[in-house]
Design a protein around this motif. Structure first.
Motif, PDB file in Angstrom:
ATOM      1  N   ARG A 182       0.820  -1.210   0.000  1.00 38.96           N
ATOM      2  CA  ARG A 182       0.000   0.000   0.000  1.00 38.96           C
ATOM      3  C   ARG A 182       0.859   1.268   0.000  1.00 38.96           C
ATOM      4  NH1 ARG A 182      -4.118   0.346  -2.206  1.00 38.96           N
ATOM      5  NH2 ARG A 182      -5.157   1.817  -0.791  1.00 38.96           N
ATOM      6  N   SER A 183       1.914   1.277   0.814  1.00 36.24           N
ATOM      7  CA  SER A 183       2.791   2.451   0.814  1.00 36.24           C
ATOM      8  C   SER A 183       3.527   2.580  -0.512  1.00 36.24           C
ATOM      9  CB  SER A 183       3.793   2.362   1.968  1.00 36.24           C
ATOM     10  OG  SER A 183       4.634   1.223   1.834  1.00 36.24           O
ATOM     11  N   GLY A 184       3.952   1.447  -1.081  1.00 34.33           N
ATOM     12  CA  GLY A 184       4.623   1.489  -2.367  1.00 34.33           C
ATOM     13  C   GLY A 184       3.717   1.991  -3.474  1.00 34.33           C
ATOM     14  N   GLU A 185       2.456   1.570  -3.446  1.00 34.54           N
ATOM     15  CA  GLU A 185       1.513   2.051  -4.450  1.00 34.54           C
ATOM     16  C   GLU A 185       1.348   3.563  -4.379  1.00 34.54           C
ATOM     17  OE1 GLU A 185      -3.141   1.350  -5.859  1.00 34.54           O
ATOM     18  OE2 GLU A 185      -2.355   0.336  -4.079  1.00 34.54           O
ATOM     19  N   GLU A 186       1.214   4.093  -3.174  1.00 30.51           N
ATOM     20  CA  GLU A 186       1.055   5.536  -3.029  1.00 30.51           C
ATOM     21  C   GLU A 186       2.296   6.292  -3.495  1.00 30.51           C
ATOM     22  OE1 GLU A 186      -1.726   7.003  -2.273  1.00 30.51           O
ATOM     23  OE2 GLU A 186      -2.693   5.051  -2.080  1.00 30.51           O
ATOM     24  N   MET A 187       3.475   5.762  -3.192  1.00 25.68           N
ATOM     25  CA  MET A 187       4.708   6.428  -3.613  1.00 25.68           C
ATOM     26  C   MET A 187       4.863   6.413  -5.133  1.00 25.68           C
ATOM     27  SD  MET A 187       6.070   7.687  -0.950  1.00 25.68           S
ATOM     28  CE  MET A 187       4.387   7.893  -0.337  1.00 25.68           C
ATOM     29  N   LEU A 188       4.504   5.306  -5.759  1.00 29.82           N
ATOM     30  CA  LEU A 188       4.618   5.219  -7.213  1.00 29.82           C
ATOM     31  C   LEU A 188       3.636   6.154  -7.913  1.00 29.82           C
ATOM     32  CD1 LEU A 188       5.048   1.353  -7.633  1.00 29.82           C
ATOM     33  CD2 LEU A 188       6.790   3.108  -7.994  1.00 29.82           C
ATOM     34  N   ARG A 189       2.476   6.363  -7.301  1.00 29.65           N
ATOM     35  CA  ARG A 189       1.503   7.278  -7.897  1.00 29.65           C
ATOM     36  C   ARG A 189       1.971   8.733  -7.816  1.00 29.65           C
ATOM     37  NH1 ARG A 189      -3.124   4.933  -9.344  1.00 29.65           N
ATOM     38  NH2 ARG A 189      -3.707   2.938  -8.385  1.00 29.65           N
ATOM     39  N   LEU A 190       2.877   9.021  -6.900  1.00 22.26           N
ATOM     40  CA  LEU A 190       3.386  10.388  -6.772  1.00 22.26           C
ATOM     41  C   LEU A 190       4.436  10.730  -7.834  1.00 22.26           C
ATOM     42  CD1 LEU A 190       3.726  10.725  -2.884  1.00 22.26           C
ATOM     43  CD2 LEU A 190       1.926  11.654  -4.356  1.00 22.26           C
ATOM     44  N   VAL A 191       4.936   9.736  -8.541  1.00 26.98           N
ATOM     45  CA  VAL A 191       5.918   9.999  -9.603  1.00 26.98           C
ATOM     46  C   VAL A 191       5.208  10.715 -10.752  1.00 26.98           C
ATOM     47  CG1 VAL A 191       7.523   8.966 -11.251  1.00 26.98           C
ATOM     48  CG2 VAL A 191       7.274   7.997  -8.944  1.00 26.98           C
ATOM     49  N   PRO A 192       5.676  11.872 -11.179  1.00 27.68           N
ATOM     50  CA  PRO A 192       4.983  12.618 -12.254  1.00 27.68           C
ATOM     51  C   PRO A 192       4.930  11.826 -13.553  1.00 27.68           C
ATOM     52  CG  PRO A 192       6.595  13.996 -11.123  1.00 27.68           C
ATOM     53  CD  PRO A 192       6.839  12.598 -10.648  1.00 27.68           C
ATOM     54  N   ASP A 193       3.805  11.925 -14.234  1.00 26.29           N
ATOM     55  CA  ASP A 193       3.663  11.248 -15.533  1.00 26.29           C
ATOM     56  C   ASP A 193       4.610  11.824 -16.580  1.00 26.29           C
ATOM     57  OD1 ASP A 193       1.747   9.439 -14.710  1.00 26.29           O
ATOM     58  OD2 ASP A 193       0.066  10.770 -15.214  1.00 26.29           O
ATOM     59  N   GLU A 194       5.058  13.054 -16.361  1.00 27.99           N
ATOM     60  CA  GLU A 194       5.995  13.653 -17.325  1.00 27.99           C
ATOM     61  C   GLU A 194       7.281  12.841 -17.428  1.00 27.99           C
ATOM     62  OE1 GLU A 194       4.359  15.207 -15.062  1.00 27.99           O
ATOM     63  OE2 GLU A 194       3.140  16.748 -16.084  1.00 27.99           O
ATOM     64  N   LEU A 195       7.729  12.255 -16.301  1.00 25.74           N
ATOM     65  CA  LEU A 195       8.931  11.429 -16.345  1.00 25.74           C
ATOM     66  C   LEU A 195       8.705  10.184 -17.195  1.00 25.74           C
ATOM     67  CD1 LEU A 195      10.131  11.588 -12.614  1.00 25.74           C
ATOM     68  CD2 LEU A 195      11.013  12.854 -14.591  1.00 25.74           C
ATOM     69  N   ARG A 196       7.541   9.581 -17.072  1.00 27.39           N
ATOM     70  CA  ARG A 196       7.226   8.415 -17.892  1.00 27.39           C
ATOM     71  C   ARG A 196       7.158   8.794 -19.372  1.00 27.39           C
ATOM     72  NH1 ARG A 196       4.011   8.053 -13.272  1.00 27.39           N
ATOM     73  NH2 ARG A 196       4.178   6.097 -12.086  1.00 27.39           N
ATOM     74  N   GLN A 197       6.476   9.909 -19.658  1.00 28.77           N
ATOM     75  CA  GLN A 197       6.349  10.332 -21.050  1.00 28.77           C
ATOM     76  C   GLN A 197       7.711  10.679 -21.657  1.00 28.77           C
ATOM     77  OE1 GLN A 197       3.562   9.999 -22.641  1.00 28.77           O
ATOM     78  NE2 GLN A 197       2.441   9.417 -20.771  1.00 28.77           N
ATOM     79  N   ALA A 198       8.574  11.303 -20.875  1.00 32.06           N
ATOM     80  CA  ALA A 198       9.910  11.627 -21.377  1.00 32.06           C
ATOM     81  C   ALA A 198      10.698  10.358 -21.681  1.00 32.06           C
ATOM     82  CB  ALA A 198      10.652  12.482 -20.355  1.00 32.06           C
ATOM     83  N   SER A 199      10.559   9.358 -20.821  1.00 36.90           N
ATOM     84  CA  SER A 199      11.250   8.091 -21.063  1.00 36.90           C
ATOM     85  C   SER A 199      10.736   7.413 -22.327  1.00 36.90           C
ATOM     86  CB  SER A 199      11.071   7.174 -19.848  1.00 36.90           C
ATOM     87  OG  SER A 199      11.699   5.931 -20.065  1.00 36.90           O
ATOM     88  N   PHE A 200       9.401   7.428 -22.510  1.00 42.46           N
ATOM     89  CA  PHE A 200       8.831   6.841 -23.730  1.00 42.46           C
ATOM     90  C   PHE A 200       9.290   7.605 -24.971  1.00 42.46           C
ATOM     91  CE2 PHE A 200       5.081   5.418 -20.944  1.00 42.46           C
ATOM     92  CZ  PHE A 200       5.729   4.225 -20.646  1.00 42.46           C
ATOM     93  N   ALA A 201       9.414   8.927 -24.840  1.00 38.88           N
ATOM     94  CA  ALA A 201       9.834   9.746 -25.980  1.00 38.88           C
ATOM     95  C   ALA A 201      11.262   9.438 -26.401  1.00 38.88           C
ATOM     96  CB  ALA A 201       9.705  11.229 -25.638  1.00 38.88           C
ATOM     97  N   LEU A 202      12.072   8.974 -25.460  1.00 37.12           N
ATOM     98  CA  LEU A 202      13.452   8.610 -25.773  1.00 37.12           C
ATOM     99  C   LEU A 202      13.572   7.187 -26.306  1.00 37.12           C
ATOM    100  CD1 LEU A 202      15.291  10.225 -22.735  1.00 37.12           C
ATOM    101  CD2 LEU A 202      15.227  11.051 -25.098  1.00 37.12           C
TER     102      LEU A 202
END
Length: 312
Positions: A183-203
């Motif tokens: 549960r704590s891990g899920e909450e922490m992962l949700r706090l990661v901005p989607d911009e970081l994911r999108q930037a990684s996909f863009a690369l």
């Protein structure tokens, strides 16, 4: 002439009213005084409630420190427990057993809990993810004795026929830790901005590469905090160990098949017997256990605060 008077003179509007018709922030409302009094009363009530809530904790801490501090020395960590009537000795079997059990529980619970959290945030959709979240929430509030009874019936005397030992005890503690990590891990992962994911996909990174090299490092401090809190919870559990580790006064290195000692178990058995020397050792064990849990909690909070400072 005051600001509001000049404003009324130059604009022709009532004092305290801006040309747009809104009241100036410089003018206090008629009920401002009553609001201030109410605010002070609420502050006093809440402060008193906090002090009342803290009083039992402070009393417990003072009493445990007073009774246990005189027992703790180097021999308390390195010597076996003597007969209850005899003074001196220590809980080396309990310290070793707790470390052994927690090491195995950490290996089982933390990777699985973080992997489950990753699935729920990054991949989980539909009924399966909802079902996992539901059972995780249920496991968070389930009494620990039920977990011990489940492992006892399944692995100790039931299907597994493994008897008492270190492994089954670590399974029970891992089950207690797993929902906290998830549960704590899920909450922490949700706090990661989607911009970081999108930037990684863009690369050109794949999904698993993004999760492994971008999302998890970004959520690392939060995941560490949740894991530390889970370890603190598991280290202080007694009920599951009564039905799995069973307890002993000698050091046991066997992986399974031989009853294993643990600090909470020795504390429990020491506090139940009528001899003063044994009871004093139990107070010392309580102080050590309290200090361990407090240290892990403070460390977890410190890691979390450092992560927030770094993020800003």
């Amino acid at each position: 002439m005051s600001t509001t008077t000049r404003l009324a003179t130059t604009t022709g509007t009532p004092a305290g009213t801006a040309p747009s018709g809104h009241r100036s922030l410089l003018v206090k409302g008629r009920n401002a005084r009553s609001r201030q009094v109410t605010n002070r009363i609420v502050d006093v009530v809440l402060t008193g409630a906090m002090l009342v809530a803290l009083t039992p904790l402070v009393l417990i801490l003072v009493e445990v420190a007073r009774r246990g501090a005189g027992v703790i020395d180097w021999g308390f960590f390195t010597q076996p427990e003597p007969p209850p009537r005899r003074e001196g000795g220590g809980y080396v079997a309990g310290f070793f057993g707790t470390a052994y059990i927690m090491l195995l529980a950490i290996v089982m619970a933390i990777p699985l809990g973080i992997a489950t959290a990753v699935y729920l945030v990054e991949y989980g959709r539909g009924r399966l993810a909802t079902l996992i979240r539901f059972f995780t929430d249920v496991m968070t509030g389930i009494p620990s004795i039920f977990v011990g009874l489940f492992v006892y019936g399944l692995l100790v005397v039931g299907w597994g026929q493994l008897q008492f030992g270190t492994f089954v005890a670590s399974v029970a503690i891992a089950i207690m830790m797993l929902p906290i990590v998830t549960r704590s891990g899920e909450e922490m992962l949700r706090l990661v901005p989607d911009e970081l994911r999108q930037a990684s996909f863009a690369l050109g990174a794949r999904k698993w590469q993004t999760v492994l090299k971008t999302v998890l490092p970004a959520a690392g401090p939060g995941l560490t905090t949740g894991s530390m809190l889970a370890i603190a919870r598991g280290a202080g559990e007694t009920a599951p160990l009564l039905l799995t580790a069973l307890g002993t006064h000698v050091m046991v290195t066997a992986f399974q098949g031989t009853p294993q000692g643990a600090l909470p178990l020795q504390l429990y058995h020491g506090a139940r017997q009528p001899f003063e020397a044994g009871i004093e050792r139990a107070w010392g064990a309580a102080l050590c256990l309290f200090a361990l849990v407090l240290l892990l909690t403070i460390l977890a909070r410190w890691i979390g605060s450092r992560a927030r400072v770094t993020a800003h």
